[in-house]
Design a protein around this motif. Sequence first.
Motif, PDB file in Angstrom:
ATOM      1  N   ASP A 567       0.737  -1.240   0.060  1.00 12.52           N
ATOM      2  CA  ASP A 567       0.050   0.078  -0.020  1.00 12.52           C
ATOM      3  C   ASP A 567       0.885   1.093   0.077  1.00 12.52           C
ATOM      4  O   ASP A 567       0.310   2.336   0.247  1.00 12.52           O
ATOM      5  CB  ASP A 567      -0.891   0.076   1.400  1.00 12.52           C
ATOM      6  N   VAL A 568       2.184   1.087   0.004  1.00 14.59           N
ATOM      7  CA  VAL A 568       3.044   2.393  -0.028  1.00 14.59           C
ATOM      8  C   VAL A 568       2.652   3.246  -1.093  1.00 14.59           C
ATOM      9  O   VAL A 568       2.647   4.472  -0.622  1.00 14.59           O
ATOM     10  CB  VAL A 568       4.510   1.790   0.021  1.00 14.59           C
ATOM     11  N   PRO A 569       2.693   3.085  -2.320  1.00 11.07           N
ATOM     12  CA  PRO A 569       2.287   4.103  -3.283  1.00 11.07           C
ATOM     13  C   PRO A 569       0.925   4.858  -2.860  1.00 11.07           C
ATOM     14  O   PRO A 569       0.876   6.066  -3.450  1.00 11.07           O
ATOM     15  CB  PRO A 569       2.119   3.448  -4.651  1.00 11.07           C
ATOM     16  N   TYR A 570       0.042   4.299  -2.229  1.00 11.98           N
ATOM     17  CA  TYR A 570      -1.097   4.948  -1.869  1.00 11.98           C
ATOM     18  C   TYR A 570      -1.122   5.907  -0.879  1.00 11.98           C
ATOM     19  O   TYR A 570      -1.742   7.160  -0.721  1.00 11.98           O
ATOM     20  CB  TYR A 570      -2.292   4.097  -1.443  1.00 11.98           C
ATOM     21  N   VAL A 571       0.154   6.070  -0.027  1.00 13.23           N
ATOM     22  CA  VAL A 571       0.552   7.075   0.658  1.00 13.23           C
ATOM     23  C   VAL A 571       0.868   8.428  -0.039  1.00 13.23           C
ATOM     24  O   VAL A 571       0.460   9.413   0.259  1.00 13.23           O
ATOM     25  CB  VAL A 571       1.748   6.781   1.737  1.00 13.23           C
ATOM     26  N   THR A 572       1.607   8.233  -1.158  1.00 12.25           N
ATOM     27  CA  THR A 572       1.911   9.319  -2.163  1.00 12.25           C
ATOM     28  C   THR A 572       0.617   9.915  -2.827  1.00 12.25           C
ATOM     29  O   THR A 572       0.499  11.024  -2.708  1.00 12.25           O
ATOM     30  CB  THR A 572       3.080   8.925  -2.956  1.00 12.25           C
ATOM     31  N   PHE A 649     -12.986  11.588  -0.357  1.00 10.15           N
ATOM     32  CA  PHE A 649     -12.367  10.784  -1.383  1.00 10.15           C
ATOM     33  C   PHE A 649     -13.508  10.420  -2.207  1.00 10.15           C
ATOM     34  O   PHE A 649     -13.160   9.081  -2.896  1.00 10.15           O
ATOM     35  CB  PHE A 649     -11.438   9.843  -1.227  1.00 10.15           C
ATOM     36  N   ASP A 650     -14.347  11.058  -2.588  1.00 14.74           N
ATOM     37  CA  ASP A 650     -15.699  10.342  -3.488  1.00 14.74           C
ATOM     38  C   ASP A 650     -15.667  11.011  -5.003  1.00 14.74           C
ATOM     39  O   ASP A 650     -16.784  10.887  -5.470  1.00 14.74           O
ATOM     40  CB  ASP A 650     -16.947  10.386  -2.750  1.00 14.74           C
ATOM     41  N   ASP A 651     -14.819  12.310  -5.101  1.00 12.89           N
ATOM     42  CA  ASP A 651     -15.081  13.058  -6.160  1.00 12.89           C
ATOM     43  C   ASP A 651     -13.968  12.258  -7.452  1.00 12.89           C
ATOM     44  O   ASP A 651     -12.834  12.805  -7.522  1.00 12.89           O
ATOM     45  CB  ASP A 651     -14.840  14.440  -6.076  1.00 12.89           C
ATOM     46  N   ALA A 652     -14.558  11.287  -8.179  1.00 17.41           N
ATOM     47  CA  ALA A 652     -13.698  10.875  -9.176  1.00 17.41           C
ATOM     48  C   ALA A 652     -12.864  11.758  -9.991  1.00 17.41           C
ATOM     49  O   ALA A 652     -11.714  11.718 -10.312  1.00 17.41           O
ATOM     50  CB  ALA A 652     -14.109   9.758  -9.767  1.00 17.41           C
ATOM     51  N   SER A 653     -13.688  12.684 -10.594  1.00 20.25           N
ATOM     52  CA  SER A 653     -13.211  13.595 -11.447  1.00 20.25           C
ATOM     53  C   SER A 653     -11.973  14.345 -10.747  1.00 20.25           C
ATOM     54  O   SER A 653     -10.855  14.602 -11.540  1.00 20.25           O
ATOM     55  CB  SER A 653     -14.138  14.351 -12.090  1.00 20.25           C
ATOM     56  N   ARG A 654     -12.326  14.869  -9.882  1.00 19.11           N
ATOM     57  CA  ARG A 654     -10.966  15.589  -9.268  1.00 19.11           C
ATOM     58  C   ARG A 654      -9.903  15.005  -9.043  1.00 19.11           C
ATOM     59  O   ARG A 654      -8.611  15.419  -9.134  1.00 19.11           O
ATOM     60  CB  ARG A 654     -11.730  16.620  -8.073  1.00 19.11           C
ATOM     61  N   ILE A 655     -10.151  13.846  -8.283  1.00 16.73           N
ATOM     62  CA  ILE A 655      -8.933  12.862  -8.018  1.00 16.73           C
ATOM     63  C   ILE A 655      -8.170  12.706  -9.210  1.00 16.73           C
ATOM     64  O   ILE A 655      -6.986  12.567  -9.335  1.00 16.73           O
ATOM     65  CB  ILE A 655      -9.599  11.670  -7.332  1.00 16.73           C
ATOM     66  N   LYS A 656      -8.800  12.271 -10.494  1.00 16.80           N
ATOM     67  CA  LYS A 656      -7.947  11.817 -11.560  1.00 16.80           C
ATOM     68  C   LYS A 656      -7.436  13.306 -12.093  1.00 16.80           C
ATOM     69  O   LYS A 656      -6.273  12.979 -12.641  1.00 16.80           O
ATOM     70  CB  LYS A 656      -9.122  11.510 -12.836  1.00 16.80           C
ATOM     71  N   LEU A 723      -7.755   4.929  -0.011  1.00 19.59           N
ATOM     72  CA  LEU A 723      -7.525   5.902   0.601  1.00 19.59           C
ATOM     73  C   LEU A 723      -7.881   6.079   2.159  1.00 19.59           C
ATOM     74  O   LEU A 723      -7.109   6.788   2.951  1.00 19.59           O
ATOM     75  CB  LEU A 723      -7.710   7.121  -0.156  1.00 19.59           C
ATOM     76  N   ALA A 724      -9.005   5.534   2.246  1.00 22.52           N
ATOM     77  CA  ALA A 724      -9.759   5.840   3.606  1.00 22.52           C
ATOM     78  C   ALA A 724      -8.686   4.860   4.673  1.00 22.52           C
ATOM     79  O   ALA A 724      -8.700   5.184   5.868  1.00 22.52           O
ATOM     80  CB  ALA A 724     -11.196   5.286   3.474  1.00 22.52           C
ATOM     81  N   GLN A 725      -8.688   3.669   4.047  1.00 24.60           N
ATOM     82  CA  GLN A 725      -7.686   2.794   4.875  1.00 24.60           C
ATOM     83  C   GLN A 725      -6.408   3.189   5.319  1.00 24.60           C
ATOM     84  O   GLN A 725      -6.150   3.458   6.568  1.00 24.60           O
ATOM     85  CB  GLN A 725      -7.512   1.510   4.278  1.00 24.60           C
TER      86      GLN A 725
END
Length: 970
Positions: A567-572, A649-656, A723-725
């Motif tokens: 899960d390390v890349p998810y930290v970044t 973390f629910d806005d897929a468009s902005r996250i992308k 991301l939540a985890q």
Amino acid sequence: MLEPNQDLHGFHVLSREPLAEIDGEAYVLRHTASGARLLYLKNDDPNKAFSIAFKTPPADDTGVFHILEHSVLCGSDKFPVKEPFVNLLKTSMQTFLNALTFPDKTMYPVASTNEQDLLNLMDVYLDAVLHPAIYGDRRIFEQEGWHYEISEADGKRALAYNGVVFNEMKGALSDAESVLYHAVDKALLPGTCYAFESGGDPAAIPSLTYEGYLDTHARHYRLDNSYIVLYGDLDVDRVLGFLDDNYLSKAQRRSDEAPNAIGHQAPFVAADTTVEMDTAPENACVGLAYAVGDARDFERVLAADVLVDALMGGNESPIKRAVLDAGIGGDCTAYLMDSQAQPAVMFMLRGAKPGAAGAFRTIVEEQAAALVRDGIPKDLLGASLAQMSFDLRERDRGIADGVALAMNALAGWLYADDDATAYLHYEGPLAHMRAGLEGRYFEDLLEELVVESGHKALVDLVPTPQEGAGAQAAELAQKAAALSDDDAARIEREVESLRERQEAPDAPEDLATLPHLRVDDIGEGAPDPEMIELADTPLPCLYHTVPTRKIDYLYTYFDLGRVAWEDVPYVTVLASLLGQLDTEAHTAAELDVESRLHLGSLRFFTDVHVDTGDPRTFRATLTVAASALSEELASLAALPREVWATTRFDDASRIKDVLVQQRIAMEQSFANEGHAKASARLQSYLFGNGVLADRLSGVGYYLFLKDLIAHFDERFDRLKAKLAQVSAQIFVKNDVVVSFTGAPEDRARFFELAGDFGLPVSPEPPLGLYAQIPRPEIKREAFIVPSDVSYVAKGADVHQISDYAGAWVVLGNALSLDYLWNEVRVKGGAYGVGFKRTPMGFARFYSFRDPHIDETIERYDRAAEWIAAFDPSEEEMEGYIVSTVASHDAPVKPRLVARRQDVGYFAHRAPVWREMLRDQELRVTPDAVRACAPTLRAVAASPAVCVFGSRETIEGAATSFNRVVDLLAE
């Protein structure tokens, strides 16, 4: 004390004025006999500075002023050594020493905390620019500009160009954004000097003749075309006397021919410029520029900068949001094109889709028209004004203040002889802009600037694969075929003569002409202010007792030990998203305004902290960095916590959007900062901490990011859950450390407001991340990036071979500025090169914008023998020591002091570690340096190599790689 109308040392004092922005005064003087202009910025800063600049508008693309910038520092009448610039780097206490080519000026700035050292630096620089050796030695032009090199293979002759600037610009113009920037200036201001590439276009550089080069110097490097800036706590009577006695009163013109003119472009519209470039499709970009007006109107220029930040500074800024929502490119930004006679603002679309240029212009202009009609939100403008005010008050420019202020002054002074300080008085314009928020100040500006603009340009940079060998290669092949034997022999003789110059040592009597400081001249070091570890605060706190001009700095370090390796890349990913999305209390747009209005900065990033004594011991953190004026303590305590604790973390468009922007930024860094990326990847072959760092922020993370974006829609639900985890695992009270810098009363008030941030205590033990990290594996990798040059790194883990001590720092200085400089830069044509050995035992060589791979590695491998034979004179050895110690003694801003102490804390360094290292450096002997040769032999024997560069250079190298990856294609 200088007074208006006073005459002193040949100078006439024209004016004296208070300058609150520097806590001092400004004096404007003119040297009567020579015509030299001088601005003295007087205050109590011990980091004194000097700069001389010349107005140098180019009249073609040959880069003559860039080549001259390099060339004049290759010896002069008074100092007839090959590389006085490098000798100064090796022997002075300089805190800044460089030369800089701008689109219409060339600057030679220096800074030092030692006044005699500053005078020494001034002496060498003034003789260099006014009396350079270029008039008597054509080989300087050939080395720094261009020359032919000839080779034979299979009975056929081949010609190639080489030269430091030629190779530097091959690298610089491999960057699509650099090409776009120049193309926009050329389209917008075709009747001016800005239509030409001041750095030089490699296609045009070989058309520059030696005679034209000398004529250009003679017409421009003269005192009536010069601008001198002095800064800091100086004995100004002494300095003015030095200038007059040694240079200004003795100067003679080499030419009465006029310098080149800057030119002026009348308003017009250039709406359909297309530039084709052989680059990756991902580098497609569009530039849309609008002329601001005249550089002499400082408030208008500053207001345009504020306006652009408000409309494009963040993902939720109104015009940027509209462009992102349109889906016509991967990212967009805007910035002020200043330091030119006709400034402009440029909107840029990165990762542009085919045919996007017209749509980009339409969106920008329609959104601007709507904002003019409906009004620009006042909170947006207020936030941008607050951000600019904070940055100006903080004065953290990244370089010596006197150098930055000289650049600022010239942004206006170059175009207005009668107003040397216009660009230094910012409080008045900011106050006027704040008052304008109540009316239509910024709406009127936006209307004039964009909506009703009659002076604008649109440039579409289109990636176009190159057919065949390319125009320059074909031209060289044709010339090689036409060479007579006599011509070939002449070229070989010229190259041999150049090599003789490069390899010949300077005569002892020539070296003796250079001024230098002795170890006895540098005085005692100034230790950092105390760092106190506090245990009586709600969270463990590192408190830094540094004066901060009523600014508070906060770093919060969250350990990553509870995150699993996979899960390390998810930290970044998490770090890149925090601050960019909605929270429970604010939308992303509201949060952006709140942060910029009340904080100086808010950033989230990852760190890997390595134990100085044992590289196998390390920890990683997600670091939250924030700053604020002391009156904004409540926001400093609340806003970072709101972001990390309640981001949705629910806005897929902005996250992308954010992830694509990060991918584009990483791809640009591979092509422009390949030496740093290659060194980081190299570390992952040798150390567990390097493996972790690569997965967090290096090539390993980039490949993860590309894959995530490619499968974004199908993986979004999993991403959201991850991301939540990960957030829940990181943001806990366990193992957190806070770092605070500010007044004691601010620290007390901060913890009253923040407490323990409401962090929960995790009942779960750490997952053992550090035990899960794969063992490093030595590799020989090459990464293909869109660049015409390479970045070559080679290294080894030497922590078990030798201990780290001051000798290694002095050795790195000597290797980088002597052996490597001469072998890889001067002879090889690379723009930069160096060697470093870190306390944890990572020893590495690296090159920057390098035309070679094999030759560079061979030169790295010979470094050990150079060190084994290291036998400097007593004076040379003192120089290496003085310049090494200078890096310890250079003043740094409060934020950097705090950060340096935090790094030392996590590395388990003694509080006096820096002082101990400085003391070791002062006592280094040649024997101690020579004793490092066996360790360097181990580096030479190491198979660990990493290269970033062009496909042609990598595939043409004899160096073997066990993996070659096209980063943008994989």
